[in-house]
Scaffold this motif. Structure first.
Motif, PDB file in Angstrom:
ATOM      1  N   TYR A   1      13.323  77.523 -28.823  1.00 23.20           N
ATOM      2  CA  TYR A   1      14.722  77.100 -28.913  1.00 23.20           C
ATOM      3  C   TYR A   1      15.390  77.176 -27.526  1.00 23.20           C
ATOM      4  CZ  TYR A   1      19.692  77.144 -30.103  1.00 23.20           C
ATOM      5  OH  TYR A   1      21.041  76.872 -30.145  1.00 23.20           O
ATOM      6  N   ALA A   2      15.128  78.283 -26.797  1.00 23.85           N
ATOM      7  CA  ALA A   2      15.700  78.461 -25.458  1.00 23.85           C
ATOM      8  C   ALA A   2      15.168  77.405 -24.482  1.00 23.85           C
ATOM      9  CB  ALA A   2      15.390  79.868 -24.940  1.00 23.85           C
ATOM     10  N   LYS A   3      13.888  77.052 -24.657  1.00 26.26           N
ATOM     11  CA  LYS A   3      13.296  76.022 -23.787  1.00 26.26           C
ATOM     12  C   LYS A   3      13.938  74.656 -24.046  1.00 26.26           C
ATOM     13  CE  LYS A   3       8.750  78.003 -22.717  1.00 26.26           C
ATOM     14  NZ  LYS A   3       7.285  77.904 -22.926  1.00 26.26           N
ATOM     15  N   GLN A   4      14.262  74.385 -25.300  1.00 30.54           N
ATOM     16  CA  GLN A   4      14.942  73.129 -25.621  1.00 30.54           C
ATOM     17  C   GLN A   4      16.307  73.055 -24.935  1.00 30.54           C
ATOM     18  OE1 GLN A   4      15.158  72.780 -29.871  1.00 30.54           O
ATOM     19  NE2 GLN A   4      12.924  72.699 -30.134  1.00 30.54           N
ATOM     20  N   LEU A   5      16.958  74.215 -24.797  1.00 33.96           N
ATOM     21  CA  LEU A   5      18.255  74.268 -24.110  1.00 33.96           C
ATOM     22  C   LEU A   5      18.092  74.282 -22.583  1.00 33.96           C
ATOM     23  CD1 LEU A   5      20.083  76.984 -26.259  1.00 33.96           C
ATOM     24  CD2 LEU A   5      20.322  74.493 -26.418  1.00 33.96           C
ATOM     25  N   ASN A   6      16.831  74.427 -22.122  1.00 32.82           N
ATOM     26  CA  ASN A   6      16.529  74.484 -20.682  1.00 32.82           C
ATOM     27  C   ASN A   6      17.218  75.671 -19.997  1.00 32.82           C
ATOM     28  OD1 ASN A   6      15.149  73.520 -18.438  1.00 32.82           O
ATOM     29  ND2 ASN A   6      16.885  72.287 -17.740  1.00 32.82           N
TER      30      ASN A   6
ATOM     31  N   GLY B   1      23.166  80.197 -21.318  1.00 39.45           N
ATOM     32  CA  GLY B   1      22.528  79.967 -22.614  1.00 39.45           C
ATOM     33  C   GLY B   1      22.631  81.122 -23.587  1.00 39.45           C
ATOM     34  N   HIS B   2      23.184  82.271 -23.166  1.00 41.28           N
ATOM     35  CA  HIS B   2      23.149  83.473 -24.004  1.00 41.28           C
ATOM     36  C   HIS B   2      23.881  83.288 -25.337  1.00 41.28           C
ATOM     37  CE1 HIS B   2      22.976  87.585 -25.269  1.00 41.28           C
ATOM     38  NE2 HIS B   2      24.303  87.695 -25.277  1.00 41.28           N
ATOM     39  N   ALA B   3      25.051  82.655 -25.303  1.00 37.36           N
ATOM     40  CA  ALA B   3      25.836  82.516 -26.537  1.00 37.36           C
ATOM     41  C   ALA B   3      25.058  81.719 -27.582  1.00 37.36           C
ATOM     42  CB  ALA B   3      27.170  81.831 -26.223  1.00 37.36           C
ATOM     43  N   ASN B   4      24.391  80.646 -27.150  1.00 38.80           N
ATOM     44  CA  ASN B   4      23.626  79.822 -28.089  1.00 38.80           C
ATOM     45  C   ASN B   4      22.419  80.573 -28.645  1.00 38.80           C
ATOM     46  OD1 ASN B   4      25.247  77.543 -27.928  1.00 38.80           O
ATOM     47  ND2 ASN B   4      24.209  76.779 -26.113  1.00 38.80           N
ATOM     48  N   ILE B   5      21.712  81.293 -27.750  1.00 43.56           N
ATOM     49  CA  ILE B   5      20.516  82.029 -28.189  1.00 43.56           C
ATOM     50  C   ILE B   5      20.907  83.158 -29.146  1.00 43.56           C
ATOM     51  CG2 ILE B   5      18.603  83.505 -27.415  1.00 43.56           C
ATOM     52  CD1 ILE B   5      18.556  81.886 -24.820  1.00 43.56           C
TER      53      ILE B   5
END
Length: 406
Positions: free
Chosen positions: A371-376, A394-398
């Motif tokens: 999932y994190a890789k998809q967000l780059n 990216g922290h909030a999304n993860i």
């Protein structure tokens, strides 16, 4: 310019026939920009300039009416000594080099002549200088500025001045019209301040600091443009061609050897100060400076924000004619070493973020990692220890994804 003098509209197909194939893209872009400004109709079969714009532009470039678009010359007064053009050139050069010398020498332990407070604010506001440990120092942008021709340097500062003018609530139209008025004036003549607006009279003080205009006294009702002003829209050199400025003599003055030894055939203190930013100077003679490019001198330049490419560009731009017979122009060993010294400085790069660890299972780890890789946003991962490091953004999304899974 063709449309400016036509009284009636002209078919678009006729204008298109004037355009060569290579200029088609430029033509389309220009037409779009003119349409957005409502100077020509956005979409029409025939083109004609906006009537108000056309009349005003005609008046501006012919000096018609009472606009005084070329300035109002003052009659020569026998009681006043005539203007000395060499002295006017010397004044412009002194003011301009004071600005450049201050940029180069600040933060080096030397004490250069300080320009006016307005000039200092402009240099910091434009990012050419920045305050480091309480001392103003040249920035990477500032060093790039020194690589430009005097013409480009002058317009860089004037464009920043225009941004500042908006902040100071000065009328931008009057500021621009005054700059263009100066460019049409005659060197060595005096002009009246009577027809100038309050904005333009306020500009005189600033432009004196840059060396663009000269006045016998600050409150004088006369002013004279310097060569910096009269060449603003021309291809002529903005300063006497016999005088060495930062762009150096036309033929170049630097000789660089494979042993990192550098010889600069110059007696200009400004050029010497620029070299001192990245060269360890050893000897100075009346028309020659000798130094060495060392790891310490390059590291000092890198700490000031100057890049290896900028150093190499400066050396290339000012290489002596003898050097220009070489292919490549600069010794490859020296170029490579300067870049390696920069890589030494950039070996470590820090990034703020979050470390994700202690996953319950390999499946959970891979799910969140993918999932994190998809967000780059993955900066580092270690599959064997089941952990990865994500960027701050990216922290909030993860975090939200993990909570939803939980």
């Amino acid at each position: 310019m063709n449309l400016l003098w036509l009284e009636s509209a002209i078919p678009v197909s006729t204008i298109a026939a004037w355009i060569i194939r290579d200029g088609k893209k430029l033509y389309d872009t220009a037409l779009e920009n003119l349409g957005n400004l409502h100077i020509v109709p956005s979409s029409a079969q025939k083109l004609a300039l906006n009537t108000t714009f056309k009349n005003s532009f005609r008046q501006a470039i012919t000096g018609g009416g009472t606009s005084g678009s070329f300035g109002v010359p003052v009659e020569k007064d026998d009681k006043r000594p005539p203007l000395d053009i060499p002295a006017l050139d010397g004044y412009a050069l002194e003011r301009w080099e004071t600005i450049l010398h201050y940029m180069v020498s600040s933060g080096t332990g030397q004490s250069p002549t300080r320009p006016s407070q307005g000039v200092l604010y402009l240099l910091q506001r434009s990012g050419l200088m920045a305050t480091l440990h309480g001392t103003p120092q040249i920035t990477s942008v500032g060093f790039q500025f020194l690589l430009h021709s005097p013409h480009a340097q002058l317009w860089d500062l004037l464009l920043q001045y225009l941004h500042m003018a908006e902040e100071r609530q000065m009328d931008l139209v009057e500021v621009l019209s005054f700059l263009f008025m100066l460019s049409t004036m005659e060197l060595g003549r005096e002009y009246s301040t009577e027809n100038l607006s309050e904005t333009q009279k306020a500009m005189l003080e600033d432009l004196r600091d840059y060396g663009l205009v000269w006045q016998r006294k600050p409150n004088s009702r006369r002013f004279s443009p310097s060569r910096l002003s009269t060449t603003l829209t021309s291809s002529s050199p903005p300063l006497p061609s016999s005088t060495a400025t930062t762009s150096g003599p036309q033929e170049g003055f630097i000789v660089l050897e494979t042993n990192y030894r550098l010889y600069a055939y110059t007696d200009n203190p400004l050029q010497t100060a620029v070299l001192n930013l990245f060269v360890t100077l050893k000897y100075r003679f009346p028309n020659l400076v000798v130094g060495t490019i060392t790891r310490e001198s390059v590291k000092k330049a890198l700490q000031n924000g100057i890049t290896s490419d900028q150093i190499i560009s400066y050396l290339s731009a000012h290489a002596h004619p003898q050097m220009r017979k070489n292919n490549p122009l600069l010794p490859v060993t020296v170029q490579d070493q300067i870049r390696l010294w920069e890589l030494e400085k950039n070996r470590l790069k820090s990034e703020e973020g979050y470390l994700y660890t202690a996953f319950a299972s390999q499946a959970d780890y891979e799910l969140v990692l993918n999932y994190a890789k998809q967000l780059n946003v993955v900066l580092w991962e270690n599959a064997s220890k089941r952990c990865f490091f994500g960027s701050l953004d990216g922290h909030a999304n993860i975090k939200g994804f993990i909570e939803r899974r939980g």
